[in-house]
Design an enzyme around this catalytic site. Structure first.
Site, PDB file in Angstrom:
ATOM      1  N   GLU A  32      69.651   4.337  -3.566  1.00 49.69           N
ATOM      2  CA  GLU A  32      69.416   5.735  -3.172  1.00 49.69           C
ATOM      3  C   GLU A  32      70.023   6.658  -4.210  1.00 49.69           C
ATOM      4  OE1 GLU A  32      70.778   6.340   0.836  1.00 49.69           O
ATOM      5  OE2 GLU A  32      68.997   5.392   1.692  1.00 49.69           O
ATOM      6  N   THR A  44      48.518   8.770  -7.215  1.00 51.71           N
ATOM      7  CA  THR A  44      48.883   7.400  -6.875  1.00 51.71           C
ATOM      8  C   THR A  44      48.952   6.640  -8.197  1.00 51.71           C
ATOM      9  OG1 THR A  44      46.557   6.854  -6.634  1.00 51.71           O
ATOM     10  CG2 THR A  44      47.748   7.384  -4.617  1.00 51.71           C
ATOM     11  N   TYR A  94      69.435  -1.826  -3.342  1.00 50.42           N
ATOM     12  CA  TYR A  94      69.463  -0.458  -2.797  1.00 50.42           C
ATOM     13  C   TYR A  94      69.894   0.495  -3.894  1.00 50.42           C
ATOM     14  CZ  TYR A  94      68.302   0.651   1.966  1.00 50.42           C
ATOM     15  OH  TYR A  94      67.612   0.967   3.091  1.00 50.42           O
ATOM     16  N   ARG A 136      50.832  -0.332  -6.057  1.00 56.40           N
ATOM     17  CA  ARG A 136      50.590   0.677  -5.015  1.00 56.40           C
ATOM     18  C   ARG A 136      51.785   1.633  -4.974  1.00 56.40           C
ATOM     19  NH1 ARG A 136      46.724   0.821  -1.513  1.00 56.40           N
ATOM     20  NH2 ARG A 136      45.793  -0.871  -2.692  1.00 56.40           N
ATOM     21  N   ASP A 187      46.168  17.036  -7.409  1.00 56.53           N
ATOM     22  CA  ASP A 187      46.347  15.658  -6.953  1.00 56.53           C
ATOM     23  C   ASP A 187      45.285  14.838  -7.690  1.00 56.53           C
ATOM     24  OD1 ASP A 187      46.164  13.230  -5.688  1.00 56.53           O
ATOM     25  OD2 ASP A 187      46.304  14.034  -3.656  1.00 56.53           O
ATOM     26  N   LYS A 202      45.152   3.280  -8.541  1.00 54.91           N
ATOM     27  CA  LYS A 202      43.690   3.417  -8.652  1.00 54.91           C
ATOM     28  C   LYS A 202      43.315   3.244 -10.124  1.00 54.91           C
ATOM     29  CE  LYS A 202      43.304   6.237  -4.462  1.00 54.91           C
ATOM     30  NZ  LYS A 202      44.567   6.918  -4.088  1.00 54.91           N
TER      31      LYS A 202
HETATM   32  N1  DSN Z   1      42.603   8.260  -1.401  1.00 52.88           N
HETATM   33  C1  DSN Z   1      41.959   7.454  -0.406  1.00 52.88           C
HETATM   34  C2  DSN Z   1      40.841   6.701  -1.061  1.00 52.88           C
HETATM   35  O1  DSN Z   1      40.294   7.322  -1.916  1.00 52.88           O
HETATM   36  O2  DSN Z   1      40.444   5.592  -0.711  1.00 52.88           O
HETATM   37  C3  DSN Z   1      42.922   6.769   0.358  1.00 52.88           C
HETATM   38  O3  DSN Z   1      43.846   7.732   0.833  1.00 52.88           O
END
Ligand code: DSN
Length: 426
Positions: free
Chosen positions: A49, A219, A47, A228, A193, A222
């Site tokens: 925080e 994210t 933990y 993730r 984003d 990808k």
């Molecule tokens: N961003 C989505 C995708 O492209 O699969 C998932 O939120």
């Protein structure tokens, strides 16, 4: 302790599925074994925080080093002055930005979900559309390119506090400078984003949003090929222009407000095992190998796009600058849903996707989205793209023909045997 055979047999089955299929989901990738090892490590037990040096728990000295390493590497990847690596996902990263920058009811302007945008950019089904007043821009019906004139017109008319750029299904690069220019005219913030193209931006292969956008989220799983998770970063820190204060009523820099928005604003304990894995991935991104990977992703995407165009498929915007393409199947007489289901049977995995101005529901759709990050990681090259497009075409022409599906499945398995995945694992 007894081994949980049930779960581990299922995981083995999933590994087999990943090994034997052609993975074309644009938002997926295969991490290195080192990234997975860091995720499955003792850091999950801790933990922590708070932030490095300011935790609410004892025993955080090693975790502090891990999280600091992740932050410093991420800053190096994007030449940033500030980064937060705690968001559990891209959606959480965006939520934190909204929380730090806006008040409920404020206006925002984002790319329409049905035109390739993302749920968290103002969709009525999402917090971003429920808590804020969302307006949208789209793509030009003829060219499939972002309709910047419409974006500017809507921005000048509605004066949103934040303009969001970025997409889940858009195959072209962005004109961040143009968006910033209109944002400056109306006093809006710009959030980029970059969840999808982040790895290609990190490799210097697409326009750099950091020079023009106040805040950038992504994210990490990808094109960045990490675990993730999510991140927030800024090249330059600044004061919130809308006079937001911290809970004690003090004016703070945006970096402090964003940190507070992530924790304690919307998350509790950070996932330090995932942060350790992010640190490993960011280290990998800083290598020349990753730059070469990024180049190959784009080469593969362009080869695949050409192979489909040559077969009479209609690509939105006619091609791609990045790692993905969106195909409108309406001239082929098959829906996105049917295409996805039949391709699944042939071990080719992708997702149905609405195309701009789609006349079908999001559960059916007229299109499919194809992404190259995962198969490029497996080592496939541009010459293989022609083979894969031909296999997909065979299925889409005869989606219910069991013999075709069986033959394609067997060709897919033969092809993918040449590109071993996680050969070190049983
Ligand atoms: N961003 C989505 C995708 O492209 O699969 C998932 O939120």
């Amino acid at each position: 302790m007894q081994k949980d055979n049930l779960v581990f047999e299922l995981l083995q089955k999933e590994l087999k599925r990943q090994r034997e299929g052609i993975e074309l989901i644009a938002s997926e990738n295969f991490t290195s074994l080192a990234v997975m090892q860091a995720m499955g490590s003792v850091a999950t037990n801790k933990y922590a925080e708070g932030y490095p040096g300011k935790r609410y728990y004892g025993g955080c000295e090693v975790i502090d080093e891990i999280e600091t390493l992740a932050i410093e590497r991420l800053k190096q990847v994007f030449q940033c002055s500030w980064a937060n690596v705690q968001p559990h996902s891209g959606a959480q990263a965006n939520t934190a930005v909204f929380l730090a920058c806006l008040k409920p009811g404020d206006k925002i302007l984002g790319l329409d979900l049905s035109m390739g945008g993302h749920l968290t950019h103002g969709s009525p089904a999402n917090f971003s559309g429920k808590n804020y007043q969302a307006f949208f821009y789209g793509v030009d019906k003829e060219t499939g390119l972002i309709d910047y004139a419409h974006l500017e017109e809507t921005a000048r008319r509605e004066k949103p506090k934040m303009i969001i750029c970025g997409a889940s299904a858009h195959s072209r690069d962005w004109d961040y400078a143009r968006i910033r220019a209109v944002a400056d005219e109306i006093g809006a913030l710009v959030l980029a984003d970059i969840a999808h193209p982040a790895g290609l931006i990190a490799a210097g292969l697409l326009s750099d949003p950091f020079d023009h956008c106040h805040i950038v989220t992504s994210t990490t799983h990808k094109t960045l090929r990490g675990p993730r998770g999510g991140i927030i970063a800024m090249r330059n820190d600044f004061e919130n222009p809308f006079g937001h204060k911290d809970p004690k009523g003090n004016i703070r820099m945006m970096s402090a407000l964003l940190d507070l928005a992530v924790f304690p604003g919307m998350q509790g304990g950070p996932l330090e095992h995932v942060i350790a894995a992010k640190a490993v991935a960011f280290g990998e991104i800083l290598t020349d190998d990753f730059k070469n990977y990024g180049k190959q992703v784009i080469t593969n995407a362009q080869a695949m796009a050409k192979a489909f165009v040559d077969r009479g498929y209609q690509l939105i915007s006619g091609g791609t600058d990045n790692h993905l393409m969106l195909i409108d199947l309406r001239n082929k007489g098959i829906t996105g849903k049917k295409a996805q289901e039949s391709l699944d049977k042939a071990h080719i995995t992708l997702n149905k996707n609405a195309v701009p101005f789609d006349d079908k529901s999001p559960f059916v759709t007229s299109g499919i989205r194809i992404g190259l990050p995962a198969i490029t990681t497996r080592g496939l090259k541009e010459t293989d793209m022609e083979t894969i497009a031909a296999l997909i075409d065979q299925v889409l022409v005869a989606p219910d023909d069991e013999t075709v599906l069986k033959n394609v499945r067997s060709s897919v398995m033969d092809l993918m045997k040449q590109f071993p995945l996680y050969a070190e694992l049983p």
